[in-house]
Design a protein around this motif. Structure first.
Motif, PDB file in Angstrom:
ATOM      1  N   ARG A  98     -61.774 -23.290  -0.420  1.00 55.66           N
ATOM      2  CA  ARG A  98     -61.446 -21.899  -0.098  1.00 55.66           C
ATOM      3  C   ARG A  98     -62.185 -20.926  -1.007  1.00 55.66           C
ATOM      4  O   ARG A  98     -62.413 -19.772  -0.646  1.00 55.66           O
ATOM      5  CB  ARG A  98     -59.944 -21.674  -0.183  1.00 55.66           C
ATOM      6  CG  ARG A  98     -59.516 -20.258   0.211  1.00 55.66           C
ATOM      7  CD  ARG A  98     -58.018 -20.121   0.284  1.00 55.66           C
ATOM      8  NE  ARG A  98     -57.449 -20.855   1.423  1.00 55.66           N
ATOM      9  CZ  ARG A  98     -56.150 -20.860   1.745  1.00 55.66           C
ATOM     10  NH1 ARG A  98     -55.291 -20.171   1.004  1.00 55.66           N
ATOM     11  NH2 ARG A  98     -55.721 -21.544   2.782  1.00 55.66           N
ATOM     12  N   HIS A  99     -62.553 -21.375  -2.180  1.00 55.76           N
ATOM     13  CA  HIS A  99     -63.255 -20.513  -3.139  1.00 55.76           C
ATOM     14  C   HIS A  99     -64.567 -21.163  -3.563  1.00 55.76           C
ATOM     15  O   HIS A  99     -64.955 -21.081  -4.732  1.00 55.76           O
ATOM     16  CB  HIS A  99     -62.372 -20.230  -4.351  1.00 55.76           C
ATOM     17  CG  HIS A  99     -61.157 -19.432  -4.019  1.00 55.76           C
ATOM     18  ND1 HIS A  99     -61.116 -18.058  -4.077  1.00 55.76           N
ATOM     19  CD2 HIS A  99     -59.929 -19.817  -3.582  1.00 55.76           C
ATOM     20  CE1 HIS A  99     -59.915 -17.634  -3.719  1.00 55.76           C
ATOM     21  NE2 HIS A  99     -59.176 -18.677  -3.413  1.00 55.76           N
ATOM     22  N   ALA A 100     -65.235 -21.825  -2.620  1.00 56.63           N
ATOM     23  CA  ALA A 100     -66.475 -22.524  -2.940  1.00 56.63           C
ATOM     24  C   ALA A 100     -67.552 -21.528  -3.340  1.00 56.63           C
ATOM     25  O   ALA A 100     -67.691 -20.463  -2.741  1.00 56.63           O
ATOM     26  CB  ALA A 100     -66.935 -23.346  -1.745  1.00 56.63           C
ATOM     27  N   ALA A 101     -68.308 -21.917  -4.353  1.00 57.56           N
ATOM     28  CA  ALA A 101     -69.474 -21.129  -4.751  1.00 57.56           C
ATOM     29  C   ALA A 101     -70.687 -21.770  -4.076  1.00 57.56           C
ATOM     30  O   ALA A 101     -70.716 -21.919  -2.866  1.00 57.56           O
ATOM     31  CB  ALA A 101     -69.599 -21.127  -6.264  1.00 57.56           C
ATOM     32  N   ALA A 102     -71.668 -22.147  -4.848  1.00 59.26           N
ATOM     33  CA  ALA A 102     -72.837 -22.824  -4.293  1.00 59.26           C
ATOM     34  C   ALA A 102     -72.490 -24.294  -4.108  1.00 59.26           C
ATOM     35  O   ALA A 102     -72.368 -25.042  -5.071  1.00 59.26           O
ATOM     36  CB  ALA A 102     -74.026 -22.667  -5.233  1.00 59.26           C
ATOM     37  N   ARG A 103     -72.301 -24.710  -2.869  1.00 55.35           N
ATOM     38  CA  ARG A 103     -71.949 -26.104  -2.612  1.00 55.35           C
ATOM     39  C   ARG A 103     -73.078 -27.011  -3.094  1.00 55.35           C
ATOM     40  O   ARG A 103     -74.244 -26.745  -2.846  1.00 55.35           O
ATOM     41  CB  ARG A 103     -71.689 -26.323  -1.128  1.00 55.35           C
ATOM     42  CG  ARG A 103     -70.442 -25.623  -0.616  1.00 55.35           C
ATOM     43  CD  ARG A 103     -70.281 -25.814   0.888  1.00 55.35           C
ATOM     44  NE  ARG A 103     -69.098 -25.117   1.382  1.00 55.35           N
ATOM     45  CZ  ARG A 103     -67.908 -25.693   1.550  1.00 55.35           C
ATOM     46  NH1 ARG A 103     -67.760 -26.976   1.273  1.00 55.35           N
ATOM     47  NH2 ARG A 103     -66.885 -24.995   2.003  1.00 55.35           N
ATOM     48  N   GLY A 104     -72.679 -28.096  -3.761  1.00 59.48           N
ATOM     49  CA  GLY A 104     -73.672 -29.038  -4.272  1.00 59.48           C
ATOM     50  C   GLY A 104     -74.353 -28.573  -5.536  1.00 59.48           C
ATOM     51  O   GLY A 104     -75.343 -29.172  -5.972  1.00 59.48           O
ATOM     52  N   GLY A 105     -73.842 -27.531  -6.169  1.00 63.79           N
ATOM     53  CA  GLY A 105     -74.480 -26.993  -7.361  1.00 63.79           C
ATOM     54  C   GLY A 105     -74.225 -27.830  -8.605  1.00 63.79           C
ATOM     55  O   GLY A 105     -73.314 -28.662  -8.666  1.00 63.79           O
ATOM     56  N   LEU A 106     -75.044 -27.592  -9.618  1.00 66.69           N
ATOM     57  CA  LEU A 106     -74.914 -28.245 -10.918  1.00 66.69           C
ATOM     58  C   LEU A 106     -74.527 -27.195 -11.943  1.00 66.69           C
ATOM     59  O   LEU A 106     -75.104 -26.102 -11.975  1.00 66.69           O
ATOM     60  CB  LEU A 106     -76.242 -28.906 -11.320  1.00 66.69           C
ATOM     61  CG  LEU A 106     -76.264 -29.619 -12.681  1.00 66.69           C
ATOM     62  CD1 LEU A 106     -75.420 -30.889 -12.625  1.00 66.69           C
ATOM     63  CD2 LEU A 106     -77.701 -29.955 -13.092  1.00 66.69           C
ATOM     64  N   ARG A 107     -73.548 -27.534 -12.780  1.00 66.33           N
ATOM     65  CA  ARG A 107     -73.131 -26.640 -13.847  1.00 66.33           C
ATOM     66  C   ARG A 107     -73.324 -27.333 -15.194  1.00 66.33           C
ATOM     67  O   ARG A 107     -72.948 -28.498 -15.352  1.00 66.33           O
ATOM     68  CB  ARG A 107     -71.658 -26.235 -13.680  1.00 66.33           C
ATOM     69  CG  ARG A 107     -71.391 -25.437 -12.406  1.00 66.33           C
ATOM     70  CD  ARG A 107     -72.087 -24.086 -12.452  1.00 66.33           C
ATOM     71  NE  ARG A 107     -71.831 -23.276 -11.273  1.00 66.33           N
ATOM     72  CZ  ARG A 107     -72.611 -23.232 -10.201  1.00 66.33           C
ATOM     73  NH1 ARG A 107     -73.719 -23.984 -10.152  1.00 66.33           N
ATOM     74  NH2 ARG A 107     -72.315 -22.463  -9.181  1.00 66.33           N
ATOM     75  N   SER A 108     -73.914 -26.579 -16.143  1.00 66.31           N
ATOM     76  CA  SER A 108     -74.245 -27.166 -17.445  1.00 66.31           C
ATOM     77  C   SER A 108     -73.616 -26.413 -18.599  1.00 66.31           C
ATOM     78  O   SER A 108     -73.990 -26.611 -19.758  1.00 66.31           O
ATOM     79  CB  SER A 108     -75.773 -27.204 -17.620  1.00 66.31           C
ATOM     80  OG  SER A 108     -76.356 -28.063 -16.655  1.00 66.31           O
TER      81      SER A 108
END
Length: 762
Positions: free
Chosen positions: A429-439
């Motif tokens: 419901r609050h998706a940002a960039a689907r499949g993204g990487l966070r570091s």
């Protein structure tokens, strides 16, 4: 007599009358009625936390590993991958920080729950000023449940005598189904439902991880059916992939031959995949093998065969666990709940475990206590490894490979091999960039603040009348929408067994202490002032490959001083060399006890609550009143890996079985079935003396007459298991005796009465 229409109408009218909570004030200006139910904030998300056990950064395919994790990959495509997320390096502290939002020592659990002492940071239990997120959410209108491993309750409170306020159901979880220790047998687990020991469901194809998923799904369905608008908090913490490594055979066979190249080559393969996937920076360097860890090519052909099979078992275990997580996801989707569910999938409570020793083991609690297992013993069980009746763990070399690209492994809090774990987060419901990487730097203590911010709930200042310590974690919600957002969690200390580190603004100062992670029983006595500190710039050195301590002594000195300050603030000090058997001031149910007597129906007494029968002579005796068809367990301690059981076989013959891991199993049988009436049974363990873990002469007596003797070449110096219990009248957990197959699980006593069972030190 039939009811009149008028009476029925009156009843219907009464039923339709609003309840007190539904009515408005009866008189203008009167106070509103009390709220009998707490409502969560509108739109508050469901929350699911999945926490795997003993899984390194490089194990799962989602992060370049050799084990296929399609569910984790699917969630990563729908959500976000985190490659700079951290645990504490060992299980109990990680779980404490995860569930409270505080640093582990600040809660009181600075080491594993069964290794504790009188220092406030190492008490092995949550203090009441660090309430769990389960308690906070429960009081805020959520339904809460935990399934799987707990390992947060002190040993002296794990008996049927309680108290139970530090069990899961006393810490905010309305439902608990799982186990208490650091591990359990996956086929015959030591299970609890709430505070009651229970036997696992019957069935030949039983496996604990699937059972936990079954129970969790049932719970979700019930909550959704009864209160569909009420959010849920589900904590799912399977034993996978902690030893004993046990998985359904088909899952193991899927990996046959996949690890014959050995751990050195596997590590290079993982490293290449990690770069190709982009889960590590392109300039990352592969760190060197640790001291004392053998190269694959130094193993004999037989040692390689066993090591490869053990890794196949581990891979099947982890893959099977991922599939069970998938069943949770599907249940949430089927209920229409998934879109508003924050789903945290944390891939390990620490790095991969090196506790199997340098060569691995078919029954690993013997080697960790200094009782070596031969190559021949391991090889003889090759085809059975991972199945019922085995208790295996893989060699430390595989743990090193599964922690690629980092140094060290589980329990080494000074280095990223112990503390860096992958995480995937979804919230459709609050998706940002689907499949993204966070570091951004993250830590398990960040999960509670993230949940509270998402649910629009403040961190409570007071819970149950007790002022709360402030949160140490920082919400990760800021990172959901912005991959380039600056890290907000800027400082974090680490400490386990004297290994320690400090992270600050992308730099890490690390001090390895003395304990090698594959020598579990030897904690070392090295002086802390003799430890050598290293310094790493993690902004440019993802894997801790380049020690800059000599180049930047001033920065290192500042970070060492900050570690001391953080350690003082968080109850880490004074540092102390720890061991499995602390001689501190904490309570002990067995302290000073040389004799204990029990009656039928006693189940779930922890091994630590009994008189300490190790490294000395002892006896167990039983008085029973046998009927015409008496059979079943009279008394037992431990389980299939090690322990003992006094029972009547299917013919009513008294039997005493003593399992010394894989070294020897002694079975002493009476001469004939017991006749109806009262009988006295006794087992004597006559210790050789002269040190720890020595051998013994053993004897079974039936009504005062010897029914058999034997010889044990050694004995456990400290424990049989860390999860099995002492029971009278049933065998709770895995079987310590050779019971009839149709009598499992439990082989409960029947056809008579157990009058008493006594354990006596001699």
């Amino acid at each position: 007599m039939p009811l009149s229409r008028q009476f029925i109408a009156s009843c219907l009218a009464l039923c339709a009358t609003p309840t007190l909570a539904q009515q408005g004030p009866a008189v203008a200006g009167a106070a509103a009625p009390p709220a009998y139910q707490v409502k969560a904030p509108a739109g508050a998300p469901n929350v699911v936390i999945v926490l795997l056990d003993d899984v390194g950064f490089g194990a799962a395919s989602t992060f370049g590993g050799p084990v296929q994790t399609p569910v984790l990959e699917s969630l990563a495509r729908e959500g976000l991958r985190y490659n700079n997320f951290h645990t504490t390096a060992i299980c109990s502290p990680t779980r404490s920080a995860l569930l409270t939002g505080r640093n582990a020592h600040a809660t009181g659990i600075g080491a594993v729950a069964n290794v504790a002492d009188e220092r406030p940071g190492y008490s092995s239990f949550h203090t009441k000023d660090t309430a769990t997120i389960a308690e906070v959410l429960r009081q805020s209108g959520y339904n809460t449940a935990a399934f799987g491993k707990w390992h947060q309750t002190p040993d002296w409170e794990l008996s049927p005598s309680g108290p139970f306020d530090r069990w899961p159901t006393g810490e905010g979880f309305e439902r608990f189904y799982g186990f208490h220790g650091g591990e359990t047998d996956q086929y015959e687990p030591s299970l609890y439902d709430g505070t009651t020991p229970v036997m696992r469901p019957p069935g030949r194809d039983y496996h604990l991880t699937a059972d936990l998923a079954d129970k969790a799904i049932d719970w979700l369905r019930v909550q959704h059916a009864v209160t569909p608008d009420k959010p849920v908090f589900l904590y799912f913490a399977p034993g996978a992939a902690h030893a004993p490594l046990q998985a359904p055979k088909a899952w193991i066979e899927a990996y046959r031959g996949k690890f014959d190249q050995g751990w050195d080559r596997l590590r290079e393969e993982i490293f290449a995949r990690q770069k190709a996937l982009g889960v590590i920076p392109a300039n990352t360097q592969l760190t060197a093998r640790m001291p004392d860890l053998p190269a694959w090519d130094t193993l004999t052909p037989d040692q390689k065969r066993v090591a490869s099979r053990l890794m196949e078992v581990y891979a099947g275990f982890l893959a099977h666990a991922d599939a069970q997580v998938g069943r949770l996801v599907e249940a949430l989707k089927a209920n229409g709940q998934f879109d508003n569910t924050m789903f945290f999938y944390i891939v390990g409570d620490n790095g991969a475990s090196a506790e199997g020793g340098l060569l691995g083991s078919a029954s690993y609690f013997a080697p960790v206590q200094g009782l070596p297992e031969s190559d021949a013993t391991r090889l003889a069980q090759l085809d059975a490894l991972g199945g019922p009746g085995t208790y295996p763990h893989y060699p430390a070399g595989w743990a090193w490979a599964l922690d690629t690209p980092f140094k060290w492994t589980k329990a080494v809090a000074s280095h990223l091999g112990g503390t860096r774990n992958p995480m995937v987060v979804t919230w459709p419901r609050h998706a940002a960039a689907r499949g993204g990487l966070r570091s951004q730097f993250g830590h398990v203590n960040d999960i509670v603040p993230t949940i509270l911010e998402a649910a629009r709930l403040p961190a409570p200042a007071v819970v149950n009348g007790i002022a709360q310590k402030p949160m140490d974690g920082v919400s990760l919600l800021y990172s959901f929408a912005d991959a380039s957002a600056a890290t907000r969690h800027t400082t974090q200390y680490f400490e386990v067994f004297g290994h320690r580190a400090l992270y600050q603004d992308g730099w890490m100062a690390s001090a390895f202490h003395s304990r090698r992670p594959w020598t579990v029983i030897d904690y070392g006595q090295k002086k802390f002032e003799d430890d050598r500190w290293e310094l790493y710039d993690l902004n440019t050195d993802f894997s801790q490959a380049h020690d800059l301590a000599q180049r930047e002594p001033a920065r290192l000195a500042r970070m060492q001083a900050l570690f001391q300050s953080e350690a003082q603030r968080n109850q880490v000090l004074p540092l102390r060399n720890m061991s499995l058997n602390q001689a501190g001031a904490l309570p002990s149910l067995s302290a000073g006890r040389t004799s204990m007597t029990f009656r039928q129906g006693v189940v779930g007494v922890p091994e630590s609550a009994l008189p300490r029968t190790y490294n000395r002579s002892w006896s167990v005796s039983a008085a029973i009143d046998a009927g015409e068809r008496a059979r079943g367990v009279i008394a037992t301690l431990g389980g299939h890996s090690a322990g003992w059981s006094l029972y009547l076989d299917d013919a009513g013959v008294p039997v005493f079985s003593y399992r010394l891991f894989n070294l020897k199993t002694v079975t002493l049988r009476g001469p004939a079935p017991l006749t109806a009436g009262r009988h006295q049974l006794r087992f004597d363990f006559s210790y050789d003396g002269g040190g720890y873990a020595r051998g013994a002469d053993v004897q079974l007596l039936v009504d005062g007459k010897s029914a058999g003797t034997d010889r044990l070449p050694a004995s456990p110096p400290g424990f049989y298991t860390i999860d099995e219990t002492f029971d009278v009248g049933i065998d709770h957990g895995s079987a310590a005796g050779d019971y009839p197959a149709d009598a499992l699980p439990g082989y409960a006593f029947s056809g008579g009465r157990i009058e008493q069972v006594s354990i006596d030190l001699r």
